[in-house]
Design a protein around this motif. Structure first.
Motif, PDB file in Angstrom:
ATOM      1  N   LEU A  73       7.567  -9.815  -5.230  1.00 16.00           N
ATOM      2  CA  LEU A  73       6.377 -10.121  -4.435  1.00 16.00           C
ATOM      3  C   LEU A  73       6.608 -11.362  -3.575  1.00 16.00           C
ATOM      4  N   LYS A  74       7.242 -12.354  -4.153  1.00 12.33           N
ATOM      5  CA  LYS A  74       7.535 -13.580  -3.410  1.00 12.33           C
ATOM      6  C   LYS A  74       8.434 -13.278  -2.210  1.00 12.33           C
ATOM      7  N   ARG A  75       9.444 -12.430  -2.406  1.00 13.07           N
ATOM      8  CA  ARG A  75      10.361 -12.098  -1.334  1.00 13.07           C
ATOM      9  C   ARG A  75       9.678 -11.299  -0.224  1.00 13.07           C
ATOM     10  N   VAL A  76       8.834 -10.333  -0.595  1.00 15.66           N
ATOM     11  CA  VAL A  76       8.129  -9.523   0.401  1.00 15.66           C
ATOM     12  C   VAL A  76       7.187 -10.402   1.223  1.00 15.66           C
ATOM     13  N   LYS A  77       6.506 -11.330   0.562  1.00 15.61           N
ATOM     14  CA  LYS A  77       5.610 -12.238   1.283  1.00 15.61           C
ATOM     15  C   LYS A  77       6.391 -13.135   2.230  1.00 15.61           C
ATOM     16  N   GLY A  87      -1.815   0.673   6.941  1.00 16.57           N
ATOM     17  CA  GLY A  87      -2.449  -0.490   7.552  1.00 16.57           C
ATOM     18  C   GLY A  87      -2.545  -1.711   6.673  1.00 16.57           C
ATOM     19  N   MET A  88      -2.101  -1.633   5.411  1.00 16.22           N
ATOM     20  CA  MET A  88      -2.180  -2.796   4.524  1.00 16.22           C
ATOM     21  C   MET A  88      -1.186  -3.861   4.958  1.00 16.22           C
ATOM     22  N   THR A  89      -1.643  -5.108   5.024  1.00 17.71           N
ATOM     23  CA  THR A  89      -0.790  -6.212   5.443  1.00 17.71           C
ATOM     24  C   THR A  89      -0.178  -6.901   4.218  1.00 17.71           C
ATOM     25  N   VAL A  90       0.808  -7.741   4.481  1.00 17.20           N
ATOM     26  CA  VAL A  90       1.445  -8.497   3.408  1.00 17.20           C
ATOM     27  C   VAL A  90       0.432  -9.410   2.722  1.00 17.20           C
ATOM     28  N   GLU A  91      -0.491  -9.971   3.513  1.00 18.94           N
ATOM     29  CA  GLU A  91      -1.497 -10.869   2.945  1.00 18.94           C
ATOM     30  C   GLU A  91      -2.435 -10.134   1.986  1.00 18.94           C
ATOM     31  N   GLN A  92      -2.653  -8.854   2.207  1.00 27.41           N
ATOM     32  CA  GLN A  92      -3.559  -8.079   1.355  1.00 27.41           C
ATOM     33  C   GLN A  92      -2.890  -7.572   0.080  1.00 27.41           C
ATOM     34  N   LEU A  93      -1.571  -7.580   0.044  1.00 25.49           N
ATOM     35  CA  LEU A  93      -0.849  -6.985  -1.088  1.00 25.49           C
ATOM     36  C   LEU A  93      -1.155  -7.635  -2.427  1.00 25.49           C
ATOM     37  N   PRO A  94      -1.156  -8.983  -2.571  1.00 24.91           N
ATOM     38  CA  PRO A  94      -1.413  -9.564  -3.897  1.00 24.91           C
ATOM     39  C   PRO A  94      -2.739  -9.119  -4.511  1.00 24.91           C
ATOM     40  N   ASP A  95      -3.830  -9.135  -3.724  1.00 23.01           N
ATOM     41  CA  ASP A  95      -5.127  -8.704  -4.250  1.00 23.01           C
ATOM     42  C   ASP A  95      -5.097  -7.233  -4.650  1.00 23.01           C
TER      43      ASP A  95
END
Length: 492
Positions: A73-77, A87-95
């Motif tokens: 997750l850290k690497r993808v961000k 349409g999901m963004t990287v910022e939306q992935l953690p939630d």
């Protein structure tokens, strides 16, 4: 002040809660991971799968492990990137993972996870044509990253020492230095191989057969096959894919190294001197005749054994200083030096021209910020050259362009005269220059502009110098990802 402090405390507590939720989302059974699958009696999974080792049976459990997922997750961000078809963004992935990870994890462990098709994107190639990229959804990128980390940790040490692309602790810088060593040792001919549309032509069955030799976890094989055949969304339609590893996902570079490791081993078996970075392969020999013989036999091997195609138009047997490798070339001296390939210089100039167009309509400060960002990345890569004279020429050319930009922005003779006097130019010279009918490029080369806008002025804007000795030829610098006239009275 109290209100501001309260808001900061609430924000910090919110971040802490999110971090705790994410950690809890990734918490799964650790020592008892295998217990997620029903057992019969006291028989262990090892006995059920015959001679396969426990580590090979439980690769998927390792993929879903908490530490591995947090790292992925850290690497993808950090890599950011565009959204996929959902349409999901990287910022939306953690939630999203906080809410959905338990179900996703169960699908991965049961072998039922299905990736979504990738989004097709085409970007122009430096040498013409387009490169087709496949952008997976951020969720699929996260899962691919988690899979890649587990497989790379096991397999990287088994790859050839002649392979430098997409491997931890290895760089393009090292690959160029190795090629330079071969030329220095007397291998003054190079067999420059270009694989035609390599990432689009990888044979799925052959790749999966190679993976099956190393992977005992059938769920992992099924997941990788699903990524390969997920399809491509293009013009609103999902197109089936039966070959290739779409560029754009974290798993693709590792799969390419697995495919081309067979080529590496064949070249090693023949005792050839070579360097490979991803699908760029250079073989160094002592004569043109030897080069032509190697080109013919290796092309035959690639076609018959790897089921790939060599691009005859872009491949050649030539002198190393007549070809480019990873943006670099070499001088023809007895002890060759690294130099920036002419095409890389052309690409650099083209990019700088776009950033410093006199008609952009942005402030010099904003232009300098954007230019500085590009230059820092470029010099971090090409600062490894050993011919600093070209860097000096490019540096002077950039300042010349910026002086012409400012002259254009100082519209009218009155404004120009005032700006020159404000910067210390004596009034007669300022008046004479401000009244000039010459264009901005010609005036930018005048004594008045050099005095009013000295090199120190551009330093104050934060524009790095390409000839900075702290950057050039630093042996410990790592080259970053791959990135192309003149000074005087004529604009190029």
């Amino acid at each position: 002040m109290n209100d501001k402090r309260q808001k900061n405390q609430l924000a910090n507590s919110g971040n802490a809660v999110s971090a705790m939720q994410m950690e809890l989302a990734f918490v799964g059974e650790r020592k008892g991971e295998a217990s997620t699958h029903p057992r019969k009696g006291t028989e262990t999974p090892i006995a059920e799968r015959g001679t396969e080792s426990p580590a090979e049976q439980q690769l998927m459990e390792e993929v879903c492990g908490r530490e591995n997922c947090q790292q992925a997750l850290k690497r993808v961000k950090a890599n950011r990137g565009s959204a996929g078809i959902d349409g999901m963004t990287v910022e939306q992935l953690p939630d999203y993972l906080i809410q959905q990870w338990p179900g996703i994890r169960e699908q991965l462990l049961s072998g039922t996870y299905r990736p979504q098709p990738v989004r097709r994107v085409e970007i122009p190639k430096p040498d013409g044509g387009v490169r087709k990229l496949g952008i997976p959804t951020v969720l699929d990128r996260f899962i691919q990253q988690a899979v890649m980390q587990v497989l790379q940790d096991r397999w990287d040490r088994t790859f050839s020492d002649h392979s430098y692309g997409f491997r931890p602790g290895r760089s393009a810088q090292q690959a160029v230095a190795k090629a330079q060593q071969y030329v220095t040792d007397g291998c003054r001919w190079v067999v420059d191989l270009d694989l035609e549309k390599f990432f689009d032509r990888v044979n799925h069955d052959k790749l999966m057969a190679k993976l099956a030799q190393r992977i005992g976890d059938k769920r992992m094989l099924k997941l990788i096959r699903a990524f390969l055949t997920a399809g491509v969304l293009e013009a609103g339609l999902v197109i089936a894919v039966d070959e290739g590893t779409p560029q754009g996902g974290p798993l693709s570079p590792l799969l390419s190294n697995i495919v081309l490791d067979e080529l590496d081993r064949e070249l090693e078996r023949r005792g050839l001197r070579f360097v490979r970075y991803a699908d760029d392969s250079n073989i160094y020999v002592r004569s043109q005749r030897a080069g032509e013989r190697v080109m013919e036999s290796v092309t035959r091997f690639i076609t018959r054994q790897l089921k790939l195609k060599v691009n005859s138009e872009k491949s050649a047997v030539a002198r190393p200083w007549q070809r480019k490798f990873l943006g670099f070339s070499f001088t023809s001296a007895g002890i060759p030096k690294r130099r920036i390939a002419p095409k890389a210089v052309d690409r650099f100039k083209e990019r700088v021209r776009k950033l410093t167009r006199r008609t952009r309509g942005v402030s010099i400060e904003r232009m300098a910020d954007e230019l500085a960002q590009y230059l820092r990345g470029w010099i971090g890569y090409f600062g490894y050259c050993q011919t600093p004279s070209i860097l000096q020429i490019l540096e002077e050319w950039i300042r010349h362009r910026l002086r012409s930009v400012l002259w254009k922005q100082w519209k009218g003779g009155t404004r120009r005269f005032a700006e020159l006097v404000l910067r210390g130019v004596d009034r007669p010279l300022a008046a004479n220059t401000a009244a000039s009918k010459r264009g901005p490029w010609r005036v930018a080369n005048s004594p008045a502009l050099y005095f009013a806008l000295p090199n120190a002025y551009f330093d104050s804007l934060g524009i790095p110098r390409l000839t900075d000795s702290a950057v050039l030829n630093s042996p410990n610098r790592r080259m970053r990802t791959r990135m192309s006239g003149g000074v005087g009275g004529q604009e190029l």
